[in-house]
Design a protein around this motif. Structure first.
Motif, short mmCIF file in Angstrom:
data_model
loop_
_atom_site.label_atom_id
_atom_site.label_comp_id
_atom_site.label_asym_id
_atom_site.label_seq_id
_atom_site.Cartn_x
_atom_site.Cartn_y
_atom_site.Cartn_z
N ALA A 90 0.84 -1.18 0.00
CA ALA A 90 0.00 0.00 0.00
C ALA A 90 0.88 1.24 0.00
N ASP A 91 0.59 2.19 -0.86
CA ASP A 91 1.40 3.38 -0.97
C ASP A 91 0.99 4.40 0.08
N PRO A 92 1.96 5.03 0.80
CA PRO A 92 1.60 6.01 1.82
C PRO A 92 0.88 7.23 1.28
N LEU A 93 1.09 7.56 -0.03
CA LEU A 93 0.48 8.74 -0.62
C LEU A 93 -0.85 8.45 -1.30
N ALA A 94 -1.38 7.24 -1.13
CA ALA A 94 -2.64 6.90 -1.76
C ALA A 94 -3.73 7.84 -1.25
N GLY A 95 -4.46 8.48 -2.15
CA GLY A 95 -5.53 9.39 -1.78
C GLY A 95 -5.07 10.81 -1.50
N MET A 96 -3.76 11.07 -1.51
CA MET A 96 -3.24 12.42 -1.26
C MET A 96 -3.08 13.18 -2.58
N PRO A 97 -2.92 14.51 -2.51
CA PRO A 97 -2.67 15.28 -3.74
C PRO A 97 -1.34 14.88 -4.36
N PRO A 98 -1.12 15.25 -5.62
CA PRO A 98 0.14 14.92 -6.27
C PRO A 98 1.32 15.65 -5.65
N LEU A 99 2.51 15.12 -5.86
CA LEU A 99 3.72 15.76 -5.34
C LEU A 99 3.89 17.14 -5.95
N ALA A 100 4.46 18.06 -5.16
CA ALA A 100 4.63 19.44 -5.61
C ALA A 100 5.74 19.53 -6.65
N ASN A 101 5.55 20.41 -7.60
CA ASN A 101 6.55 20.66 -8.62
C ASN A 101 7.82 21.25 -7.99
N ARG A 102 8.99 20.78 -8.43
CA ARG A 102 10.24 21.26 -7.84
C ARG A 102 10.45 22.75 -8.07
N GLY A 103 10.02 23.26 -9.22
CA GLY A 103 10.14 24.69 -9.49
C GLY A 103 9.33 25.52 -8.51
N ARG A 104 8.12 25.06 -8.17
CA ARG A 104 7.30 25.77 -7.19
C ARG A 104 7.97 25.77 -5.82
N ARG A 105 8.59 24.66 -5.48
CA ARG A 105 9.27 24.59 -4.19
C ARG A 105 10.42 25.60 -4.12
N LEU A 106 11.17 25.74 -5.21
CA LEU A 106 12.28 26.69 -5.24
C LEU A 106 11.79 28.13 -5.12
N VAL A 107 10.73 28.45 -5.87
CA VAL A 107 10.20 29.82 -5.81
C VAL A 107 9.66 30.12 -4.42
N ALA A 108 9.03 29.12 -3.78
CA ALA A 108 8.51 29.33 -2.41
C ALA A 108 9.65 29.65 -1.44
N ARG A 109 10.79 28.98 -1.59
CA ARG A 109 11.94 29.27 -0.74
C ARG A 109 12.45 30.69 -0.96
N ILE A 110 12.52 31.09 -2.21
CA ILE A 110 12.99 32.45 -2.53
C ILE A 110 12.07 33.48 -1.90
N ILE A 111 10.77 33.27 -1.98
CA ILE A 111 9.81 34.21 -1.38
C ILE A 111 10.02 34.28 0.13
N ASP A 112 10.17 33.14 0.79
CA ASP A 112 10.38 33.14 2.24
C ASP A 112 11.69 33.83 2.60
N TRP A 113 12.73 33.61 1.80
CA TRP A 113 14.01 34.25 2.07
C TRP A 113 13.89 35.77 1.97
N ILE A 114 13.16 36.24 0.96
CA ILE A 114 12.97 37.68 0.81
C ILE A 114 12.17 38.25 1.98
N ILE A 115 11.16 37.52 2.43
CA ILE A 115 10.30 38.00 3.51
C ILE A 115 11.04 38.07 4.84
N VAL A 116 11.89 37.07 5.11
CA VAL A 116 12.51 36.96 6.44
C VAL A 116 13.97 37.41 6.44
N CYS A 117 14.77 36.82 5.60
CA CYS A 117 16.21 37.01 5.70
C CYS A 117 16.67 38.40 5.28
N VAL A 118 16.07 38.94 4.25
CA VAL A 118 16.50 40.26 3.80
C VAL A 118 16.23 41.33 4.87
N PRO A 119 15.01 41.45 5.40
CA PRO A 119 14.80 42.48 6.44
C PRO A 119 15.65 42.27 7.69
#
Length: 244
Positions: A90-119
């Protein structure tokens, strides 16, 4: 009175049967050759009982009829698992949404870095009086360490609180992705969320080696199969999925 005894078969007592000439009685027509057929049928005479091992279809298995597809243990061990389970588990991800796109994950990190680390970095630089990244002066190096340490600590607290409360940072909300437990997709509340934040953030404080570990960590998801986990995901047993 005559003393002669009657001869056998002459009208007196019936002659005694010879046991060697006695003929066995024929079995009844349609019955078993050794007597009446037992209830439920016999494999030696008559039709087998319903459900017996002699009456199963050709594609039957010890647990029932073989399912379509040819796998005697319940389905195709490869086709039913979109995330690469190899043995039909049985797969642990059965019934869950699809895995997130790697590009989206990278952009999300950049946004968080700008919000927190820069200030935070700008505020700390103003507090310590500024510094030069490329100098070897002890005073400048000490200031740089203070700014980097406080900035990473701020990011650690930010990510830990956001992940344990809702499984998303601001960057992940913008990109419509979220972090869930690999086991059931739940929000990584408590220890799991903090472990993920610590493994991602704290090694960066270590000079030189910390950056190398950080780089390997964030790139790990590009070749990890089947869950596309970074090292901080593996440490916390989490996975990043779509929240769209």
């Amino acid at each position: 009175m005559s003393t002669d005894q009657p001869r056998p078969g002459s009208g007196g007592e019936p002659p005694e049967e010879d046991p060697f000439l006695k003929r066995p009685q024929d079995p009844p027509r349609g019955g078993a050759p050794y007597g009446d057929e037992p209830a439920g049928g016999s494999p030696y005479g008559g039709r087998p009982a319903e459900g017996s091992p002699y009456d199963r279809p050709a594609n039957a298995t010890p647990y029932g009829e073989q399912p379509p597809g040819g796998d005697p243990y319940g389905g195709d061990p490869y086709g039913g698992n979109p995330y690469g389970g190899q043995y039909g588990a049985a797969d642990p991800l059965a019934g869950m949404p699809p895995l997130a796109n790697r590009g989206r994950r990278l952009v999300a990190r950049i946004i968080d870095w700008i919000i927190v680390c820069v200030p935070v970095g700008l505020i700390m630089s103003a507090i310590v009086g500024g510094f030069d990244y490329w100098t070897t002066d002890d005073t400048q190096t000490g200031r740089q360490a203070w700014v980097s340490g406080v900035t990473m600590l701020a990011y650690l607290v930010y990510e830990g609180l956001m992940l344990t409360s809702r499984g998303q940072t601001v960057g992940k909300m913008v990109m419509k992705i979220r972090v869930g437990m690999l086991e059931n997709g739940a929000v990584p509340a408590g220890q799991a969320g903090w472990v993920r934040a610590v493994v991602y953030t704290l090694p960066e404080i270590v000079p030189c080696c910390g950056f190398i570990f950080w780089l390997v960590n964030v790139l790990w998801c590009t070749w990890d199969k089947p869950y596309q986990q970074c090292l901080h995901d593996k440490a916390a047993k989490t996975v990043v999925v779509s929240a769209a």
